[in-house]
Design a protein around this motif. Structure first.
Motif, PDB file in Angstrom:
ATOM      1  N   ASP A  13       0.920  -1.353   0.269  1.00  0.00           N
ATOM      2  CA  ASP A  13       0.059  -0.172  -0.193  1.00  0.00           C
ATOM      3  C   ASP A  13       0.611   1.163   0.136  1.00  0.00           C
ATOM      4  OD1 ASP A  13      -2.546  -0.935  -0.141  1.00  0.00           O
ATOM      5  OD2 ASP A  13      -2.355  -1.391   2.113  1.00  0.00           O
ATOM      6  N   SER A  14       1.963   1.455   0.406  1.00  0.00           N
ATOM      7  CA  SER A  14       3.413   2.780   0.370  1.00  0.00           C
ATOM      8  C   SER A  14       2.970   2.645  -1.313  1.00  0.00           C
ATOM      9  CB  SER A  14       4.294   1.924   1.695  1.00  0.00           C
ATOM     10  OG  SER A  14       4.703   1.060   0.746  1.00  0.00           O
ATOM     11  N   VAL A  15       3.324   2.156  -1.607  1.00  0.00           N
ATOM     12  CA  VAL A  15       3.638   2.248  -2.806  1.00  0.00           C
ATOM     13  C   VAL A  15       2.516   3.121  -3.928  1.00  0.00           C
ATOM     14  CG1 VAL A  15       4.932   1.112  -5.274  1.00  0.00           C
ATOM     15  CG2 VAL A  15       4.917   0.459  -2.993  1.00  0.00           C
ATOM     16  N   LYS A  16       2.891   3.797  -4.534  1.00  0.00           N
ATOM     17  CA  LYS A  16       2.582   4.818  -5.232  1.00  0.00           C
ATOM     18  C   LYS A  16       1.752   4.057  -6.189  1.00  0.00           C
ATOM     19  CE  LYS A  16       2.050   9.512  -7.420  1.00  0.00           C
ATOM     20  NZ  LYS A  16       2.645  10.524  -8.585  1.00  0.00           N
ATOM     21  N   GLY A  17       0.688   4.167  -6.582  1.00  0.00           N
ATOM     22  CA  GLY A  17      -0.619   3.369  -7.442  1.00  0.00           C
ATOM     23  C   GLY A  17      -0.943   2.031  -6.799  1.00  0.00           C
ATOM     24  N   VAL A  18      -0.643   1.205  -6.068  1.00  0.00           N
ATOM     25  CA  VAL A  18      -1.160   0.507  -4.996  1.00  0.00           C
ATOM     26  C   VAL A  18      -1.953   1.026  -4.582  1.00  0.00           C
ATOM     27  CG1 VAL A  18      -0.423  -1.471  -4.303  1.00  0.00           C
ATOM     28  CG2 VAL A  18       0.942  -1.132  -5.940  1.00  0.00           C
ATOM     29  N   GLY A  19      -3.065   0.042  -4.699  1.00  0.00           N
ATOM     30  CA  GLY A  19      -4.163   0.643  -3.286  1.00  0.00           C
ATOM     31  C   GLY A  19      -4.432  -0.600  -2.479  1.00  0.00           C
ATOM     32  N   ALA A  20      -5.619  -0.617  -2.425  1.00  0.00           N
ATOM     33  CA  ALA A  20      -5.962  -1.332  -1.421  1.00  0.00           C
ATOM     34  C   ALA A  20      -6.172  -2.471  -1.903  1.00  0.00           C
ATOM     35  CB  ALA A  20      -7.008  -1.016  -0.231  1.00  0.00           C
ATOM     36  N   VAL A  21      -7.228  -2.956  -2.762  1.00  0.00           N
ATOM     37  CA  VAL A  21      -7.713  -3.504  -3.875  1.00  0.00           C
ATOM     38  C   VAL A  21      -6.897  -4.239  -4.529  1.00  0.00           C
ATOM     39  CG1 VAL A  21      -8.928  -4.091  -6.074  1.00  0.00           C
ATOM     40  CG2 VAL A  21      -9.774  -2.836  -4.691  1.00  0.00           C
ATOM     41  N   THR A  22      -5.630  -4.157  -5.332  1.00  0.00           N
ATOM     42  CA  THR A  22      -4.444  -4.010  -5.655  1.00  0.00           C
ATOM     43  C   THR A  22      -3.554  -4.761  -5.049  1.00  0.00           C
ATOM     44  OG1 THR A  22      -4.645  -2.837  -7.465  1.00  0.00           O
ATOM     45  CG2 THR A  22      -2.584  -3.785  -7.301  1.00  0.00           C
ATOM     46  N   SER A  23      -3.171  -4.772  -3.766  1.00  0.00           N
ATOM     47  CA  SER A  23      -2.302  -4.920  -2.850  1.00  0.00           C
ATOM     48  C   SER A  23      -3.053  -6.005  -2.693  1.00  0.00           C
ATOM     49  CB  SER A  23      -2.356  -4.289  -1.470  1.00  0.00           C
ATOM     50  OG  SER A  23      -3.421  -4.121  -1.121  1.00  0.00           O
ATOM     51  N   GLU A  24      -4.355  -6.077  -2.487  1.00  0.00           N
ATOM     52  CA  GLU A  24      -5.411  -7.659  -1.921  1.00  0.00           C
ATOM     53  C   GLU A  24      -5.057  -8.520  -3.067  1.00  0.00           C
ATOM     54  OE1 GLU A  24      -7.165  -8.824   0.864  1.00  0.00           O
ATOM     55  OE2 GLU A  24      -6.298  -6.973   1.775  1.00  0.00           O
ATOM     56  N   ARG A  25      -5.042  -7.962  -3.854  1.00  0.00           N
ATOM     57  CA  ARG A  25      -4.747  -9.046  -5.191  1.00  0.00           C
ATOM     58  C   ARG A  25      -3.701  -9.745  -5.151  1.00  0.00           C
ATOM     59  NH1 ARG A  25      -7.371  -5.225 -10.030  1.00  0.00           N
ATOM     60  NH2 ARG A  25      -9.887  -5.661  -9.679  1.00  0.00           N
ATOM     61  N   ILE A  26      -2.286  -8.641  -5.315  1.00  0.00           N
ATOM     62  CA  ILE A  26      -1.378  -9.284  -5.127  1.00  0.00           C
ATOM     63  C   ILE A  26      -0.821 -10.818  -4.542  1.00  0.00           C
ATOM     64  CG2 ILE A  26       1.442  -8.362  -5.174  1.00  0.00           C
ATOM     65  CD1 ILE A  26       0.403  -5.876  -5.533  1.00  0.00           C
ATOM     66  N   LEU A  27      -1.413  -9.810  -2.732  1.00  0.00           N
ATOM     67  CA  LEU A  27      -1.431 -11.429  -1.959  1.00  0.00           C
ATOM     68  C   LEU A  27      -1.822 -12.282  -2.406  1.00  0.00           C
ATOM     69  CD1 LEU A  27      -1.017  -8.522   0.942  1.00  0.00           C
ATOM     70  CD2 LEU A  27       0.624  -9.783   0.278  1.00  0.00           C
ATOM     71  N   ALA A  28      -3.253 -12.550  -2.766  1.00  0.00           N
ATOM     72  CA  ALA A  28      -3.922 -14.002  -3.114  1.00  0.00           C
ATOM     73  C   ALA A  28      -3.258 -13.887  -3.892  1.00  0.00           C
ATOM     74  CB  ALA A  28      -5.040 -13.270  -3.530  1.00  0.00           C
ATOM     75  N   GLU A  29      -2.930 -13.073  -5.283  1.00  0.00           N
ATOM     76  CA  GLU A  29      -2.304 -14.188  -6.496  1.00  0.00           C
ATOM     77  C   GLU A  29      -0.696 -14.504  -5.381  1.00  0.00           C
ATOM     78  OE1 GLU A  29      -1.787 -16.174  -9.411  1.00  0.00           O
ATOM     79  OE2 GLU A  29      -3.710 -15.694  -9.432  1.00  0.00           O
ATOM     80  N   ARG A  30      -0.234 -14.457  -4.834  1.00  0.00           N
ATOM     81  CA  ARG A  30       1.336 -14.713  -4.773  1.00  0.00           C
ATOM     82  C   ARG A  30       0.760 -16.242  -3.357  1.00  0.00           C
ATOM     83  NH1 ARG A  30       4.628 -10.893  -0.850  1.00  0.00           N
ATOM     84  NH2 ARG A  30       3.226 -11.212   0.764  1.00  0.00           N
TER      85      ARG A  30
END
Length: 113
Positions: free
Chosen positions: A34-51
């Protein structure tokens, strides 16, 4: 009063380093993503789920294929903002300082007449 001002200044300096920190998608938790500019809550959840589902990302291509909403263009922006896959930036993504230097260099090149 001076002591409080000094403490606040030191905290601001310490947190400034976090803004420019590099975040690896294979190691980061939700807060780091979430601290990366451009990564919001939804994107971070998608990244973690896919990982969690498919294991670590092999490279940027693998990351783009597996995470919904990440295109080549957005991957370049995220890489410029500090996101990394296995410690590597996306090819084609320039560091912010490098962009500034290349702009200065381009300004020095005389125009053809």
């Amino acid at each position: 009063m001076l002591k409080k001002l000094l403490q606040i200044t030191l905290m601001l300096i310490a947190t400034m380093g976090l803004v420019f920190a590099q975040v690896d998608v294979n190691k980061a938790d939700k807060a780091a993503l979430d601290s990366v500019k451009g990564v919001g809550a939804v994107t971070s959840e998608r990244i973690l789920a896919e990982r969690t589902k498919g294991g670590n990302f092999k490279d940027w291509s693998d990351f783009e294929k597996r995470v919904k909403g990440i295109s080549d263009k957005s991957a370049v922006k995220l890489s410029t903002a500090g996101l990394r896959v296995n410690g590597q930036p996306k090819s084609g993504a320039a560091a912010p300082a490098a962009k500034e230097e290349s702009k200065k260099a381009a300004d020095k090149i005389p125009a053809k007449k």
